[in-house]
Design an enzyme around this catalytic site. Sequence first.
Site, mmCIF file in Angstrom:
data_model
loop_
_atom_site.group_PDB
_atom_site.id
_atom_site.type_symbol
_atom_site.label_atom_id
_atom_site.label_comp_id
_atom_site.label_asym_id
_atom_site.label_seq_id
_atom_site.Cartn_x
_atom_site.Cartn_y
_atom_site.Cartn_z
ATOM 1 N N SER A 174 0.848 -1.208 -0.119
ATOM 2 C CA SER A 174 -0.076 0.028 -0.161
ATOM 3 C C SER A 174 0.956 1.030 0.035
ATOM 4 O O SER A 174 0.530 2.352 0.613
ATOM 5 C CB SER A 174 -0.970 -0.009 1.149
ATOM 6 O OG SER A 174 -1.698 -1.200 1.023
ATOM 7 N N ARG A 175 1.918 1.198 -0.447
ATOM 8 C CA ARG A 175 3.176 2.294 -0.565
ATOM 9 C C ARG A 175 3.406 2.887 0.910
ATOM 10 O O ARG A 175 3.683 3.940 0.854
ATOM 11 C CB ARG A 175 2.390 3.399 -1.339
ATOM 12 C CG ARG A 175 2.109 3.161 -2.773
ATOM 13 C CD ARG A 175 3.426 2.634 -3.545
ATOM 14 N NE ARG A 175 3.516 2.557 -4.843
ATOM 15 C CZ ARG A 175 3.390 1.354 -5.635
ATOM 16 N NH1 ARG A 175 3.057 0.107 -4.764
ATOM 17 N NH2 ARG A 175 3.220 0.867 -6.671
ATOM 18 N N LEU A 176 3.225 2.001 1.846
ATOM 19 C CA LEU A 176 3.608 2.594 3.247
ATOM 20 C C LEU A 176 4.927 2.032 3.572
ATOM 21 O O LEU A 176 5.056 1.120 4.333
ATOM 22 C CB LEU A 176 2.353 2.076 4.530
ATOM 23 C CG LEU A 176 1.275 2.465 3.977
ATOM 24 C CD1 LEU A 176 0.156 1.991 5.079
ATOM 25 C CD2 LEU A 176 0.932 4.013 4.159
#
Length: 211
Positions: free
Chosen positions: A189-191
């Site tokens: 999730s691009r975290l």
Amino acid sequence: MTNLSQLRKSYEAGELDEVRAANEPLRQFDAWMQEALRAGVPEPNAMTLATVSADGRPSTRVVLIKGFDERGIVWYTNYASRKGRELAGHPHAALQFHWVEMERVVRIEGRVERTDAAESDAYYASRPLDSRLGAWASPQSEVISSRAVLVANAARAAAEHGLHPPRPPHWGGFRLVPDRWEFWQGRKSRLHDRLSYRLVDGQWLRERLAP
């Protein structure tokens, strides 16, 4: 034109947290480099080197790390090349390793100095003969009329120096002395996980950065 806007990848190969990360960046880098070697990452020693010209124009190229320790990160090149000239005028640079298969990036910044002559001599002597002759043959970053120039230069160097060419005076090592490191681990999730190390009053300060 090729549409690239919909390319997507979910990063799920690993994680990086403060509990497992080393307190000092060199130890963390050594651990990641060993993991990259064990994983068979293609050319894990390849790194992008960014320099800046006198007028502030940046440039990058890929070079190969040849050593690292408490003194810094070492690579070798032609001092008269574009990167060599830019480092002579502005002795600060940035390095980046991108280990795609492990979804990892390492970024390093700091001042740059030349390795001493003995260190450059020792590494030069360890290279294959063709590579040693190539250091004499290539006027790196200069315009040449054709590949035939390089072939002729190599033949001339071989005829002149034989099996034991000395290190060219224009060729040797650089060492980047880090004052900043960043370790990036891709996450879902691009975290992404980003741990930064900054040298503050002689001590490394470790901080988490937002992705």
